[in-house]
Write a protein that holds these residues in place. Structure first.
Motif, PDB file in Angstrom:
ATOM      1  N   SER A  76      37.190  11.612 -24.745  1.00  0.00           N
ATOM      2  CA  SER A  76      37.629  12.587 -25.750  1.00  0.00           C
ATOM      3  C   SER A  76      37.392  12.065 -27.164  1.00  0.00           C
ATOM      4  N   ILE A  77      37.558  10.750 -27.375  1.00  0.00           N
ATOM      5  CA  ILE A  77      37.298  10.168 -28.699  1.00  0.00           C
ATOM      6  C   ILE A  77      35.810  10.258 -29.033  1.00  0.00           C
ATOM      7  N   LYS A  78      34.943   9.947 -28.064  1.00  0.00           N
ATOM      8  CA  LYS A  78      33.494  10.048 -28.302  1.00  0.00           C
ATOM      9  C   LYS A  78      33.104  11.490 -28.610  1.00  0.00           C
ATOM     10  N   TYR A  79      33.736  12.419 -27.913  1.00  0.00           N
ATOM     11  CA  TYR A  79      33.455  13.834 -28.155  1.00  0.00           C
ATOM     12  C   TYR A  79      33.860  14.207 -29.577  1.00  0.00           C
ATOM     13  N   GLY A  80      35.037  13.739 -29.988  1.00  0.00           N
ATOM     14  CA  GLY A  80      35.505  14.022 -31.343  1.00  0.00           C
ATOM     15  C   GLY A  80      34.656  13.365 -32.413  1.00  0.00           C
ATOM     16  N   ILE A  81      34.152  12.168 -32.127  1.00  0.00           N
ATOM     17  CA  ILE A  81      33.309  11.463 -33.097  1.00  0.00           C
ATOM     18  C   ILE A  81      32.056  12.267 -33.412  1.00  0.00           C
ATOM     19  N   PHE A  82      31.434  12.830 -32.388  1.00  0.00           N
ATOM     20  CA  PHE A  82      30.217  13.595 -32.614  1.00  0.00           C
ATOM     21  C   PHE A  82      30.508  14.934 -33.280  1.00  0.00           C
ATOM     22  N   ILE A  83      31.712  15.460 -33.103  1.00  0.00           N
ATOM     23  CA  ILE A  83      32.087  16.679 -33.829  1.00  0.00           C
ATOM     24  C   ILE A  83      32.277  16.361 -35.308  1.00  0.00           C
ATOM     25  N   ILE A  84      32.951  15.251 -35.601  1.00  0.00           N
ATOM     26  CA  ILE A  84      33.227  14.861 -36.987  1.00  0.00           C
ATOM     27  C   ILE A  84      31.937  14.493 -37.718  1.00  0.00           C
ATOM     28  N   HIS A  85      31.061  13.762 -37.030  1.00  0.00           N
ATOM     29  CA  HIS A  85      29.830  13.266 -37.659  1.00  0.00           C
ATOM     30  C   HIS A  85      28.619  14.142 -37.326  1.00  0.00           C
ATOM     31  N   THR A 123      16.954   8.258 -19.945  1.00  0.00           N
ATOM     32  CA  THR A 123      17.778   9.462 -19.851  1.00  0.00           C
ATOM     33  C   THR A 123      17.835   9.987 -18.424  1.00  0.00           C
ATOM     34  N   VAL A 124      16.693  10.010 -17.758  1.00  0.00           N
ATOM     35  CA  VAL A 124      16.659  10.457 -16.362  1.00  0.00           C
ATOM     36  C   VAL A 124      17.521   9.543 -15.489  1.00  0.00           C
ATOM     37  N   THR A 125      17.445   8.233 -15.719  1.00  0.00           N
ATOM     38  CA  THR A 125      18.248   7.273 -14.952  1.00  0.00           C
ATOM     39  C   THR A 125      19.735   7.516 -15.170  1.00  0.00           C
ATOM     40  N   VAL A 126      20.128   7.766 -16.406  1.00  0.00           N
ATOM     41  CA  VAL A 126      21.536   8.026 -16.710  1.00  0.00           C
ATOM     42  C   VAL A 126      22.013   9.307 -16.023  1.00  0.00           C
ATOM     43  N   ILE A 127      21.180  10.343 -16.044  1.00  0.00           N
ATOM     44  CA  ILE A 127      21.552  11.612 -15.405  1.00  0.00           C
ATOM     45  C   ILE A 127      21.739  11.413 -13.901  1.00  0.00           C
ATOM     46  N   ILE A 193      30.801  11.143 -22.447  1.00  0.00           N
ATOM     47  CA  ILE A 193      30.581   9.697 -22.560  1.00  0.00           C
ATOM     48  C   ILE A 193      29.094   9.372 -22.488  1.00  0.00           C
ATOM     49  N   PHE A 194      28.430   9.877 -21.465  1.00  0.00           N
ATOM     50  CA  PHE A 194      27.033   9.502 -21.264  1.00  0.00           C
ATOM     51  C   PHE A 194      26.083  10.338 -22.111  1.00  0.00           C
ATOM     52  N   THR A 196      26.676  11.441 -25.256  1.00  0.00           N
ATOM     53  CA  THR A 196      26.674  10.829 -26.589  1.00  0.00           C
ATOM     54  C   THR A 196      26.031   9.444 -26.560  1.00  0.00           C
ATOM     55  N   ALA A 197      26.233   8.714 -25.459  1.00  0.00           N
ATOM     56  CA  ALA A 197      25.609   7.392 -25.348  1.00  0.00           C
ATOM     57  C   ALA A 197      24.079   7.511 -25.326  1.00  0.00           C
ATOM     58  N   VAL A 198      23.574   8.514 -24.627  1.00  0.00           N
ATOM     59  CA  VAL A 198      22.121   8.732 -24.582  1.00  0.00           C
ATOM     60  C   VAL A 198      21.589   9.062 -25.974  1.00  0.00           C
ATOM     61  N   THR A 199      22.362   9.827 -26.744  1.00  0.00           N
ATOM     62  CA  THR A 199      21.932  10.154 -28.115  1.00  0.00           C
ATOM     63  C   THR A 199      21.861   8.898 -28.981  1.00  0.00           C
ATOM     64  N   ILE A 200      22.864   8.043 -28.878  1.00  0.00           N
ATOM     65  CA  ILE A 200      22.837   6.781 -29.623  1.00  0.00           C
ATOM     66  C   ILE A 200      21.646   5.932 -29.191  1.00  0.00           C
ATOM     67  N   MET A 201      21.378   5.912 -27.889  1.00  0.00           N
ATOM     68  CA  MET A 201      20.230   5.145 -27.396  1.00  0.00           C
ATOM     69  C   MET A 201      18.923   5.726 -27.915  1.00  0.00           C
ATOM     70  N   MET A 202      18.863   7.043 -28.108  1.00  0.00           N
ATOM     71  CA  MET A 202      17.660   7.652 -28.677  1.00  0.00           C
ATOM     72  C   MET A 202      17.410   7.110 -30.078  1.00  0.00           C
ATOM     73  N   TYR A 203      18.480   7.002 -30.870  1.00  0.00           N
ATOM     74  CA  TYR A 203      18.335   6.449 -32.213  1.00  0.00           C
ATOM     75  C   TYR A 203      17.895   4.988 -32.165  1.00  0.00           C
ATOM     76  N   ILE A 204      18.452   4.224 -31.238  1.00  0.00           N
ATOM     77  CA  ILE A 204      18.121   2.800 -31.151  1.00  0.00           C
ATOM     78  C   ILE A 204      16.679   2.608 -30.683  1.00  0.00           C
ATOM     79  N   PHE A 205      16.249   3.400 -29.720  1.00  0.00           N
ATOM     80  CA  PHE A 205      14.852   3.335 -29.277  1.00  0.00           C
ATOM     81  C   PHE A 205      13.914   3.657 -30.434  1.00  0.00           C
TER      82      PHE A 205
END
Length: 407
Positions: A76-85, A123-127, A193-194, A196-205
């Motif tokens: 829920s915190i990760k969900y809220g973080i992406f709403i705020i940002h 992303t496919v692996t995470v899904i 959780i996953f 938003t994590a995939v989105t962060i990984m997209m930025y890092i890649f």
């Protein structure tokens, strides 16, 4: 970029749209979508905490509830973080689009596409991993119902929720409504959780791709064929190539710094919540294995622990990749023929060298830096936790045994 986005980032866009977090769709219906999802998760957390009102308090009940409240709270915190940002998420996506447009060289485009392909595979692996986890949890939760259909008994097997909740209603009568609430909340939390994590990984890649392009430019800037050219044309070519390398290096640093500053404070909170969640789930797993012998419950907590560790590993591995790419760029600059360039061009190269002396990191300031070393420290703490837990267990059992003999 639209064609590139559809090719490499389509699944990520679908996940964010499912959660209502896609920054390019912020309509009135999307706001209702996010409010509904947040309400489902928050009411699920509330239903777990309301147990303390109707049930006599004890330490085992507290630990069992918290072991499931904290993962839900994390999502829920990760969900809220992406709403705020949402604006910052959109700005990072816009920079990815503009970086793709800046690439003119075919080899540079191939480098960025290579990282985009790796991200798509990730992303496919995470899904697949999320679908597997969801399938196991649903099977464990619906096992009595499935057995009643496959191997019926004279009396139907009771269906109980894995999560202890309190709705102030007759649980036997409304068990399916409560089960539906649990499954929907679990789906939202896992996707949040996953996703938003995939989105962060997209930025890092993408940041790693920018550093790789900068390394390619600096390695190929000072070539022997260019050095053989005499006169001002050589100086112009060298200066132009070094400028291009400095520009892409600066964009990579700005992108990484903006990414870190956007999520630094929020992820500091998530680190605390995540470590607490892992600790409580470890405790409950040991309780299920050593005391209650509840295989079904132990399987759920074991799956939670594995998920925590995998999440921690990839988060720290991503931070390590950023650091390694920064070091690689510094080495490429230092080992090049920088001394053969004109003085004013060497000053530009010096800019990259000065920046390269300080490692590029992803983390929460001095609180935590994502790296494989950080992951190893977490594993060490988990090992110490297990040892202390076993020592305490044997001490308690020994004290009970001595007290029994004394009476």
């Amino acid at each position: 970029m639209d064609a590139i986005e559809k090719r490499y980032y389509k699944m990520n866009r679908i996940i964010l749209k499912t959660l209502g977090l896609w920054p390019y769709q912020q309509s009135y219906l999307t706001q209702i979508h996010k409010t509904l999802f947040a309400s489902v998760v928050l009411t699920f957390i509330l239903a777990q905490l309301l147990v303390f009102i109707t049930t006599q308090y004890n330490i085992n009940l507290l630990l069992k509830i918290l072991s499931l409240v904290f993962p839900t709270l994390f999502g829920s915190i990760k969900y809220g973080i992406f709403i705020i940002h949402a604006d910052n998420v959109k700005q990072l996506l816009e920079q990815i689009r503009s970086d793709w447009k800046l690439l003119k060289n075919k080899l540079e485009i191939d480098i960025v596409e290579k990282y985009a392909c790796n991200f798509r595979l990730f992303t496919v692996t995470v899904i697949v991993f999320c679908l597997f986890n969801g399938f196991i949890c649903v099977i464990c939760q619906l096992l009595p119902i499935i057995l009643n259909i496959i191997i019926p008994l004279n009396e139907s097997r009771p269906c109980q929720l894995i999560v202890i909740t309190e709705y102030f209603v007759n649980q036997e009568k409304y068990i399916y409504a409560m089960l539906l609430h649990e499954l929907i909340a679990a789906f939202i939390v896992m996707t949040a959780i996953f996703g938003t994590a995939v989105t962060i990984m997209m930025y890092i890649f993408h940041a790693c791709a920018l550093f790789a392009v900068a390394s390619y430019r600096i390695e190929n800037a000072i070539e022997n064929s260019v050095l053989e050219i005499s006169g001002p044309r050589r100086e112009y070519l060298l200066h132009n190539k070094i400028v291009q390398a400095v520009v892409i290096h600066r964009r990579a640093l700005e992108f990484t710094e903006f990414l870190t500053s956007t999520f630094m404070v929020s992820y500091a909170i998530l680190i605390i919540v995540g470590i607490c969640s892992l600790s409580f789930n470890l405790f409950q797993f040991l309780e299920s294995v050593t005391l209650t012998n509840n295989i079904n419950e132990a399987s759920i907590f074991a799956l939670f622990i594995i998920t925590h560790l995998i999440y921690l590993f990839f988060a720290n591995c991503a931070g390590q990749e950023i650091t390694d790419h920064g070091i690689k760029l510094f080495k490429a600059t230092y080992n090049g023929l920088w001394y053969a360039t004109p003085l004013h061009t060497q000053k530009l190269i010096l800019f990259i060298m000065q920046k390269g002396t300080r490692n590029v990191t992803i983390g929460c300031g001095t609180l935590f830096i994502a790296s494989l070393e950080g992951f190893a420290m977490v594993k060490l703490k988990i090992f110490l936790f297990k040892r202390i837990r076993l020592m305490l267990k044997y001490k308690i059992l020994r004290a009970v045994y001595v007290s029994f003999l004394a009476h």
